[in-house]
Scaffold this active site. Structure first.
Site, mmCIF file in Angstrom:
data_model
loop_
_atom_site.group_PDB
_atom_site.id
_atom_site.type_symbol
_atom_site.label_atom_id
_atom_site.label_comp_id
_atom_site.label_asym_id
_atom_site.label_seq_id
_atom_site.Cartn_x
_atom_site.Cartn_y
_atom_site.Cartn_z
ATOM 1 N N GLY A 15 0.835 -1.207 0.000
ATOM 2 C CA GLY A 15 0.000 0.000 0.000
ATOM 3 C C GLY A 15 0.862 1.247 0.000
ATOM 4 O O GLY A 15 1.928 1.270 0.604
ATOM 5 N N ARG A 76 1.150 -4.868 -5.833
ATOM 6 C CA ARG A 76 1.332 -6.173 -5.191
ATOM 7 C C ARG A 76 1.553 -7.149 -6.330
ATOM 8 O O ARG A 76 0.972 -7.004 -7.402
ATOM 9 C CB ARG A 76 0.105 -6.540 -4.365
ATOM 10 N N ASP A 107 5.715 -5.275 5.964
ATOM 11 C CA ASP A 107 6.382 -6.541 6.305
ATOM 12 C C ASP A 107 6.305 -7.577 5.176
ATOM 13 O O ASP A 107 7.240 -8.364 4.989
ATOM 14 C CB ASP A 107 5.849 -7.120 7.620
ATOM 15 N N THR A 130 4.086 2.590 5.732
ATOM 16 C CA THR A 130 2.685 2.159 5.821
ATOM 17 C C THR A 130 1.961 3.067 6.806
ATOM 18 O O THR A 130 2.514 3.390 7.858
ATOM 19 C CB THR A 130 2.536 0.674 6.248
ATOM 20 N N ASP A 132 -0.466 2.353 8.636
ATOM 21 C CA ASP A 132 -1.029 1.624 9.782
ATOM 22 C C ASP A 132 -0.120 1.579 11.004
ATOM 23 O O ASP A 132 -0.571 1.243 12.092
ATOM 24 C CB ASP A 132 -1.368 0.184 9.370
ATOM 25 N N ASP A 134 1.940 -0.619 11.780
ATOM 26 C CA ASP A 134 1.853 -1.956 12.368
ATOM 27 C C ASP A 134 3.125 -2.780 12.154
ATOM 28 O O ASP A 134 3.074 -3.986 11.998
ATOM 29 C CB ASP A 134 0.633 -2.700 11.783
ATOM 30 N N ARG A 176 -5.999 -1.605 9.670
ATOM 31 C CA ARG A 176 -6.046 -3.064 9.491
ATOM 32 C C ARG A 176 -6.359 -3.748 10.812
ATOM 33 O O ARG A 176 -7.362 -3.455 11.402
ATOM 34 C CB ARG A 176 -4.763 -3.562 8.862
HETATM 35 P P1 ATP Z 1 1.132 -3.114 3.337
HETATM 36 O O1 ATP Z 1 1.504 -2.915 4.794
HETATM 37 O O2 ATP Z 1 0.742 -1.870 2.692
HETATM 38 O O3 ATP Z 1 0.163 -4.232 3.103
HETATM 39 P P2 ATP Z 1 3.127 -4.994 2.594
HETATM 40 O O4 ATP Z 1 4.513 -4.811 2.145
HETATM 41 O O5 ATP Z 1 2.922 -5.758 3.865
HETATM 42 O O6 ATP Z 1 2.494 -3.548 2.643
HETATM 43 P P3 ATP Z 1 2.052 -7.158 0.950
HETATM 44 O O7 ATP Z 1 0.954 -7.129 -0.035
HETATM 45 O O8 ATP Z 1 1.959 -8.075 2.103
HETATM 46 O O9 ATP Z 1 2.238 -5.626 1.419
HETATM 47 O O10 ATP Z 1 3.415 -7.472 0.184
HETATM 48 C C1 ATP Z 1 3.803 -6.739 -0.967
HETATM 49 C C2 ATP Z 1 4.376 -7.656 -1.992
HETATM 50 O O11 ATP Z 1 5.542 -8.315 -1.463
HETATM 51 C C3 ATP Z 1 3.471 -8.816 -2.416
HETATM 52 O O12 ATP Z 1 2.551 -8.425 -3.407
HETATM 53 C C4 ATP Z 1 4.475 -9.833 -2.949
HETATM 54 O O13 ATP Z 1 4.849 -9.516 -4.258
HETATM 55 C C5 ATP Z 1 5.680 -9.615 -2.016
HETATM 56 N N1 ATP Z 1 5.679 -10.649 -0.964
HETATM 57 C C6 ATP Z 1 5.006 -10.648 0.189
HETATM 58 N N2 ATP Z 1 5.245 -11.776 0.896
HETATM 59 C C7 ATP Z 1 6.086 -12.513 0.155
HETATM 60 C C8 ATP Z 1 6.715 -13.793 0.314
HETATM 61 N N3 ATP Z 1 6.520 -14.527 1.396
HETATM 62 N N4 ATP Z 1 7.512 -14.216 -0.680
HETATM 63 C C9 ATP Z 1 7.739 -13.481 -1.791
HETATM 64 N N5 ATP Z 1 7.177 -12.273 -1.992
HETATM 65 C C10 ATP Z 1 6.369 -11.787 -1.057
#
Ligand code: ATP
Length: 327
Positions: A15, A76, A107, A130, A132, A134, A176
């Protein structure tokens, strides 16, 4: 011996959050300051797989520090979760002889970054972006301050109408499965109650709180509801309260994506700038597999693993004062 770092790529993933642009700018400018080449990867891991990679110069990041969102866009990517997808991404980096990576995201993005870095022996540093807040390992994430300021601005306006009538407002905010935004906004707006996933509150408890406010002639009543709380959101909480307590006219406002937008606050711009510089310096000093975190006022390096193995907790002192002040 650590690897030589000459060509650094930066991307934003997950995000978007206000302040990400300030972080991109800081990565680009500090890489150039240290005489390295720097590349922007558009649309996160998705763009990396597709080779959407552009070399940046000091002017590529002019006049972006005040802009919300991310100029290199975020995404994503399902494909990046597969070894084939990551192999393709690596081939694209190789084409540009990129030898290191800065990932601005949450994360999930760091989990992907860790796997990728290990598979292809590429140093990777994370920057927490982010709204959030979090993420374990940093007192605050980039975007959280701006987002809570937007929430507070909106609630201040809602309060004007709440106090002109006998109205009870239920305002749903993002976060979230955490109550960081809700709790901070609750203190800053003087909300009568804050419903959060971390601190379950029954409808009876909430009604008692509202009733107590009515008896002490509270002039306006705002209940902040974090999106992840137990009852299902502001509309559900409002309906349950009104089924038992109809002394007020209930209004529901869901703030939604407005909370992600807007020009970043000074706090977020400075935090993002500090983290961006630290990320580049960490790479140049041989760092990898770590996130920049703000801990007690200092920018530290925190292992990626702790950011997804551990959960961040609400600040106990803030929780305590929220309870004292909402009487
Ligand atoms: P937000 O806090 O905004 O959700 P985020 O980084 O946690 O941010 P995610 O959608 O969980 O958002 O992860 C972003 C991208 O990272 C995913 O679309 C994917 O491409 C990659 N990703 C997440 N987890 C994994 C994993 N275990 N292995 C490989 N790629 C991953």
């Amino acid at each position: 011996m650590s690897k030589e770092i000459n060509r650094i790529a930066v991307l934003t993933s997950g995000g978007d959050a206000p302040g990400m642009n300030a972080a991109i700018r800081a990565v680009v400018r500090s890489a150039i300051y240290y005489d390295r080449k720097v590349f922007g990867v558009y649309r996160g891991y998705e763009g990396m797989i597709e080779g959407d990679i552009v070399e940046m110069n000091i002017r590529s990041v002019s006049r972006i520090i005040d802009k919300g969102g991310t100029i290199i866009k975020s995404a994503r990517s399902k494909e990046f979760r597969t070894p084939e997808g990551r192999q393709q991404a690596y081939e694209q980096l190789k084409k540009h002889q990129i030898d290191s990576l800065v990932v601005i995201g949450g994360d999930g993005s760091f989990a992907g970054a860790k796997i990728f870095g290990e598979e292809f022996d590429i140093p990777v540093i994370g920057i927490p972006g982010t709204i959030d807040n979090d993420l374990y390992g940093t007192d605050v994430t980039i975007g959280y301050d701006t987002s809570t300021n937007v929430v507070v601005e909106c609630i201040d306006k809602i309060r004007d109408t709440a106090s002109s009538h006998n109205r009870l407002f239920f305002v749903e905010v993002m976060g979230r499965d955490t109550g960081f935004i809700a709790l901070r906004a609750g203190i800053a707006t003087g909300a009568i109650a804050v419903m959060m996933p971390e601190e379950e509150m029954s409808i009876e408890q909430l009604i008692n709180t509202i009733d107590r406010g009515a008896k002490t002639r509270k002039t306006s009543s705002i209940v902040i509801v974090a999106e992840g709380e137990q009852h299902g959101g502001a509309a559900e909480v409002a309906a349950k309260v009104m089924a038992q307590y109809d002394h007020y006219e209930a209004k529901v406002t869901v703030l939604g994506h407005i909370q992600r937008g807007g020009s970043p606050t000074v706090f977020d711009r400075v935090l993002a700038s500090r983290m961006g510089v630290k990320a580049v310096e960490a790479l140049l000093e041989g760092g990898t597999d770590v996130m920049t975190g703000l801990i007690n006022g200092k920018i530290e390096l925190v292992p990626f693993t702790s950011t997804f193995d551990k959960r961040s907790k609400l600040n106990e002192e803030i929780l305590r004062i929220s309870k004292i002040l909402s009487i």
